[in-house]
Motif scaffolding. Structure first.
Motif: not given
Length: 733
Positions: A365-369, A373-380, A470-472
């Motif tokens: 929600t604080t990202s500028k760019e 795929g940001a909505f769908c991917v995951w870090e371990a 997450r932001p949609r």
């Protein structure tokens, strides 16, 4: 066609002589009031995305054309759609640049077109770009004379010259210079180009040509698709890979006609294996359901993440058909999954379906760019934190996260090949892909096989809840008649195949929406688009866009599918009315087949006939079957003649490269085999079973004293029932 620079750089060969010049500028700094241009008055989400560019954009229309003629300026035409990743990239790099905007405004009349609103405009200039550059895609960038004739074009351009790619600023300045110094030569060139396009794009029957023989066309298409088939991962290309339901439907039809042959068995195997690999892959959203647009790699792993309505509608139907043929519940589950996604995320409260969801979104929600795929991917580490619970009965120390991460191929440092991530947007991230079978995953952790499904379902539910924070991605809330038609077919066919009356009701709700909002009862004509407005109202453009051929064809197909699933006469009657209107507006009485757009619009320089089945089938391919269905129901045999004339018009292409028209290749079989209607009378359980399966019944046989149905659409294969006595014998106990 691919968005962005995934195709060869040959698309820019017309610019190889241009000199390198200065680089592009930067967007306006924070706090500076945003420019507002004419696009602010439009309804298209894509056009509204560009309403605050420092470019003096015009929508496609007379005001822009008059300005170009009055000021003797070149038109710069930019075509894209709101969920196109590379369209966003070019906007950020070039169209938001104040310096580049000044060049565009000084030298050009700049027009923005949403290709989904105006497929007729897109098709004319894409034909030019493909013919002159060897590739195509979006964003499409074309330079036109004031009388709308193209003379230069490409797709995505970086803002500045890089390596072997010419920069957008360089292109703009050189074309402006050429217009000033060599205008007459450019005008002459544009005239020659248009005439060449008119000749090469013409599709017509030659003399008294007959429809091509179906066996030759079907066998050739099967052989061509077989040669391109990926034995390991399914699909009919290496990379990138699109779902292309038209290929899968062709294979099902080929199987239905050759069930007892090795070729028939191979056709079925290719289709079912492809569908399984797609469902296991990252192109399938394992958490939020539905399918992304295409995979960038051979393995169906890393997609471009936008989700298109037309894919969901066609895939819901094809997975339902796969279940009917195979009896494998896996395919039914995937169909349910797709329809859940559409019902939840792409449905308007008035009953229509939205067009798409974007690939790009803000990671937080604080990202500028935004990132793809940001909505769908995951870090371990995210997954480990969300799934820390120990798993009872598993190998000691096993957590839910361990099971889930193993099953879906999650790696500590991310599982995306850097070759598939040129901008490093997915670095350290994981795109979920089912890397292991349920049986092997269960064995790996000492679990009973029956427990794994419940564990994975619990994991997916938790991740879905977490992802909802997450932001949609951007939602394109435009509602198109054609794509709504494809989705209605998906719901109607799934409803009949899976015995889900709720799906049939949802299809009927959407059809009623079309009749209310995208149909003019006074003229009897379809409209192209409407939009979600304020307070969730449904809005139209000030001057509504009239329906194109694809709108009529896909809506008519949907109404036939809905009629067969519901047996409600109104849908059949409306389908027949629209078929008559389609004939009036689009039929070519000289060369046969249907034009994609109406006559009478002077701004559309070519009336074209689509000649390739791609992500969507081309309209003439589908309309052959529509005409045969219409004739079958109405007794209006002129429609059978028209169907044959369409096949005759495309005869040469069907004989030589039917792989380009697999949906029309199917239609040749339907035309020559002829459609059959079967009326069945039965009692008790048999009556209920037969009623549920009637729209898709292909054959029956006695097995263990019961009537067993082998299923696929009765419009894809002929019934081996030659008499009422034979049918009665099959059904008798």
């Amino acid at each position: 066609m691919l968005a962005g620079p995934l195709r060869s750089a040959r698309r820019c060969t017309f610019l190889t002589g241009l000199a390198a010049m200065a680089t592009g500028g930067s967007p306006s700094p924070p706090g500076v009031p945003r420019h507002t241009n004419r696009l602010i008055n439009e309804k298209s989400p894509y056009l509204l995305q560009h309403a605050h560019n420092p470019v003096d954009w015009y929508p496609w229309g007379q005001e822009a054309f008059d300005k170009a003629k009055k000021e003797n300026k070149v038109i710069f035409l930019s075509v894209g759609y709101s969920t196109c990743h590379w369209c966003h990239v070019m906007e950020e790099e070039s169209f938001k640049s104040k310096e580049i905007g000044e060049i565009m405004n000084k030298h050009f009349v700049c027009i923005k077109v949403d290709r989904e609103e105006r497929p007729d405009v897109d098709r004319v200039y894409m034909t030019f770009v493909q013919a002159t550059s060897g590739g195509g895609g979006w964003p499409m960038s074309v330079w036109l004379t004031p009388d709308l004739k193209p003379f230069a074009g490409g797709t995505y351009f970086p803002p500045e010259d890089r390596f072997h790619r010419v920069g957008f600023r360089t292109v703009l300045l050189r074309i402006a210079e050429q217009w000033k110094e060599n205008k007459d030569a450019l005008l002459e060139s544009s005239h020659r180009i248009l005439e060449a396009l008119r000749q090469t794009s013409e599709i017509r029957a030659q003399g008294q040509e007959s429809p091509p023989p179906s066996k030759e066309v079907m066998d050739t298409c099967f052989q061509q698709l077989s040669r391109s088939y990926d034995e390991d991962y399914g699909g009919f290309s290496q990379a990138p890979k699109f779902p292309t339901p038209v290929n899968l439907n062709f294979m099902f039809t080929y199987w239905a006609l050759h069930q007892t042959t090795p070729e028939g068995a191979r056709a079925l195997q290719m289709a079912l294996h492809t569908l399984k690999m797609m469902a296991h892959g990252g192109i399938h959203d394992h958490i939020g359901q539905g399918f992304h647009r295409y995979s960038t790699d051979q393995h169906w792993h890393v997609p471009h993440f936008e989700k298109m309505l037309y894919d969901q509608g066609q895939l819901a139907a094809v997975y339902s058909r796969a279940f009917q043929i195979s009896g494998d519940k896996f395919f039914a589950d995937v169909a349910h999954d797709i329809l859940l996604y559409v019902s939840r995320d792409l449905s308007d409260q008035a009953g229509g379906f939205y067009s798409a969801e974007d690939a790009d979104s803000y990671p937080t929600t604080t990202s500028k760019e935004k990132r793809e795929g940001a909505f769908c991917v995951w870090e371990a580490k995210e997954l480990q934190a969300l799934l820390p619970d120990p798993v009872e009965g598993a190998t000691e120390g096993t957590t839910l996260g361990d099971v889930f991460m193993h099953h879906y191929g999650v790696k500590e440092n991310g599982n995306v090949d850097p070759m598939q991530d040129p901008h490093e947007e997915l670095k350290g991230k994981n795109v979920l892909i089912a890397r292991s079978s349920p049986e092997l995953t269960a064995a790996r952790f000492g679990l009973e096989p029956g427990r794994l499904d419940a564990l994975l379902q619990e994991c997916r539910h938790r991740l879905c809840t977490a992802r909802a924070q997450r932001p949609r991605p951007h939602l394109d809330s435009k509602m198109l008649a054609a794509w709504n038609g494809l989705m209605i077919s998906g719901f109607a066919q799934a409803g009949a195949a899976l015995a889900e009356q709720g799906y049939v009701q949802r299809a009927a709700q959407a059809a009623a929406f079309l009749r209310t909002h995208l149909f003019d009862p006074d003229s009897g004509r379809l409209l192209r688009s409407c939009y979600r407005g304020k307070d969730n109202s449904v809005e139209k453009s000030a001057v509504p866009i009239q329906g194109f051929l694809e709108d009529y064809v896909f809506v008519i197909q949907a109404l036939f599918d809905l009629y067969e699933a519901s047996l409600e006469q109104d849908w059949l009657e409306w389908a027949l009315h629209l078929q008559h209107m389609q004939d009036k507006l689009f039929w070519d009485p000289k060369g046969f087949a249907y034009f994609s757009s109406e006559a009478g619009d002077p701004s559309v320089l070519l009336r074209l006939k689509g000649d390739q089945d791609g992500a969507e089938p081309t309209a003439n391919s589908v309309t052959v079957t529509n005409l045969l269905r219409a004739a079958c129901y109405s007794g209006h045999m002129d429609w059978v003649e028209k169907a044959g004339q369409i096949l005759a018009a495309f005869s040469e292409r069907l004989k030589k490269i039917p792989i380009a028209l697999p949906e029309m290749a199917r239609a040749t079989a339907i035309f020559h085999q002829t459609l059959k209607q079967v009326l069945m009378l039965a009692d008790g359980d048999s009556a209920g079973f037969l009623y549920r399966q009637l729209p898709f019944l292909a054959s029956l046989e006695r097995k263990d004293g019961k009537a067993t149905a082998y299923l696929c659409s009765n419009f894809t294969c002929s019934l081996p029932v030659t008499s009422a006595q034979e049918l009665r014998g099959m059904l008798s106990p």
